[in-house]
Motif scaffolding. Structure first.
Motif, PDB file in Angstrom:
ATOM      1  N   PHE A  68      36.257  39.763  34.324  1.00 30.33           N
ATOM      2  CA  PHE A  68      37.042  39.094  33.242  1.00 30.33           C
ATOM      3  C   PHE A  68      38.524  38.965  33.520  1.00 30.33           C
ATOM      4  O   PHE A  68      39.022  38.108  33.085  1.00 30.33           O
ATOM      5  N   CYS A  69      39.112  40.060  33.712  1.00 29.90           N
ATOM      6  CA  CYS A  69      40.661  40.143  34.024  1.00 29.90           C
ATOM      7  C   CYS A  69      41.049  39.224  35.001  1.00 29.90           C
ATOM      8  O   CYS A  69      41.804  38.423  34.883  1.00 29.90           O
ATOM      9  N   SER A  70      40.217  39.363  36.380  1.00 31.31           N
ATOM     10  CA  SER A  70      40.474  38.503  37.230  1.00 31.31           C
ATOM     11  C   SER A  70      40.449  36.994  36.980  1.00 31.31           C
ATOM     12  O   SER A  70      41.210  36.122  37.344  1.00 31.31           O
ATOM     13  N   ALA A  71      39.326  36.504  36.150  1.00 30.72           N
ATOM     14  CA  ALA A  71      39.219  35.273  35.755  1.00 30.72           C
ATOM     15  C   ALA A  71      40.317  34.709  34.890  1.00 30.72           C
ATOM     16  O   ALA A  71      40.917  33.499  34.746  1.00 30.72           O
ATOM     17  N   LEU A  72      40.885  35.634  33.985  1.00 30.53           N
ATOM     18  CA  LEU A  72      41.636  35.426  32.917  1.00 30.53           C
ATOM     19  C   LEU A  72      43.162  35.357  33.426  1.00 30.53           C
ATOM     20  O   LEU A  72      43.903  34.603  32.625  1.00 30.53           O
ATOM     21  N   LEU A  73      43.458  36.391  34.052  1.00 33.09           N
ATOM     22  CA  LEU A  73      44.832  36.591  34.402  1.00 33.09           C
ATOM     23  C   LEU A  73      45.280  35.920  35.617  1.00 33.09           C
ATOM     24  O   LEU A  73      46.483  35.784  35.892  1.00 33.09           O
ATOM     25  N   LEU A  74      44.348  35.901  36.626  1.00 33.26           N
ATOM     26  CA  LEU A  74      44.673  35.108  37.843  1.00 33.26           C
ATOM     27  C   LEU A  74      44.795  33.627  37.729  1.00 33.26           C
ATOM     28  O   LEU A  74      43.740  33.388  37.574  1.00 33.26           O
ATOM     29  N   ASN A  75      45.828  32.892  38.308  1.00 32.29           N
ATOM     30  CA  ASN A  75      45.658  31.563  38.145  1.00 32.29           C
ATOM     31  C   ASN A  75      45.417  30.903  39.553  1.00 32.29           C
ATOM     32  O   ASN A  75      46.574  31.029  40.489  1.00 32.29           O
ATOM     33  N   LYS A  76      44.390  30.354  39.639  1.00 27.76           N
ATOM     34  CA  LYS A  76      43.956  29.806  40.973  1.00 27.76           C
ATOM     35  C   LYS A  76      44.408  30.327  42.142  1.00 27.76           C
ATOM     36  O   LYS A  76      45.142  29.889  42.875  1.00 27.76           O
ATOM     37  N   PRO A  77      43.721  31.664  42.402  1.00 25.95           N
ATOM     38  CA  PRO A  77      43.811  32.570  43.552  1.00 25.95           C
ATOM     39  C   PRO A  77      43.467  31.719  44.783  1.00 25.95           C
ATOM     40  O   PRO A  77      42.337  30.956  44.751  1.00 25.95           O
TER      41      PRO A  77
END
Length: 298
Positions: free
Chosen positions: A164-173
């Motif tokens: 959840f955190c990686s999907a919401l906080l990371l912008n197009k890694p």
């Protein structure tokens, strides 16, 4: 085109095979009246399993427990149903991969590690299943099913929060494409442990593989497809024990739930492709969270 035709032929063979088995039953129409409802259970479990790679046991096993199946019958029957659904899903994803390989050259780059992932994880997973089935005490942590349920549930919840955190906080890694040597070692270990967990719960190895690949930054659809294929090989490896040793598979349920699982395995790909990469991550994380809560022993 060839892969699509091959997949269609396999599905037709499965359909004809099912019709043959159904017709061979002593009282097929009585069986239909009593067990046809399990077809919907098979569809639901297989759609969720093949859309996440996490396995359908989280749907099947609790339902069978409500029907007062003993533990062996619940797990064995779940394995047999997943042999139908996960195989249909694996064939569907493989046909998609082959079609994409010929037509979509930009997307296929994200899938170039598929064969290597499968070759690394399948043997380790099946070995893990067999070791726990034949010698449960080999894995000390697996000797107590209740503590395993609790540990797996808590672990799944923590993993879902991380996704959840990686999907919401990371912008197009930047997406990962190649496996490192560390990835290869980690995949073998994950598959081995996941296979052991699957022997107990009839879920686990697909979820762990998909979570690892997603957290490592691989394409989400690729991660789910790889997890489905691994799960298909794993349940086929694990069902042998129930066929020859426990004899605990409840075949009337498998006949109808397995047919539904084949339908669900074919439909699941469309559900996955419907979501954007970010929303697919959120959907997957939500399902892993549900898995974790359901697995907790309370």
């Amino acid at each position: 085109m060839y892969s699509m035709l091959s997949a269609t032929r396999i599905r037709m063979f499965l359909l004809l095979f099912w019709i043959g088995i159904f017709s061979y039953q002593a009282e097929p129409w009585l069986l239909l009246q009593e067990y046809a409802g399990f077809t919907l259970l098979g569809i639901l479990g297989a759609v969720l399993a093949n859309a996440t790679g996490a396995g359908g046991g989280v749907v099947f096993v609790p339902f069978f427990n409500q029907l007062d199946f003993n533990v062996a019958a619940s797990v064995a029957t779940s394995f047999a149903i997943q042999c139908c659904g996960m195989t249909a899903g694996a064939i569907t994803w493989w046909a998609y991969y082959r079609k994409m390989h010929l037509t979509d050259h930009s997307e296929k780059n994200y899938w170039q590690s598929l064969s290597r992932v499968i070759c690394l994880t399948v043997p380790a997973s099946i070995i893990g299943v067999w070791m726990v089935q034949l010698q449960p005490q080999f894995f000390v942590s697996f000797s107590d099913p209740q503590s395993l349920h609790a540990g797996f549930g808590i672990f799944s919840i923590l993993l879902s929060i991380a996704i959840f955190c990686s999907a919401l906080l990371l912008n197009k890694p930047q997406l990962s494409v190649h496996l490192t040597h560390a990835d290869c070692a980690a995949l073998v270990l994950i598959a081995w442990v996941g296979g052991g967990i699957t022997a107990w719960l009839s879920i686990g190895v697909g979820e762990l593989l998909a979570v690892y690949l997603i957290i490592r930054g691989f394409n989400v659809t690729f991660a789910i497809a790889a997890a489905v294929m691994l799960s298909a090989f794993t349940v086929w490896g694990g069902v042998i024990f129930h066929l020859w040793v426990t004899h605990a598979i409840y075949w009337p349920v498998v006949l109808f739930a397995g047919a539904g699982a084949i339908i669900g395995g074919i439909l699941a790909k469309q559900l996955v492709l419907f979501f954007s990469p970010k929303n697919l991550k959120l959907f997957f994380a939500g399902w892993v969270f549900i898995l974790g809560v359901v697995t907790l022993p309370f």
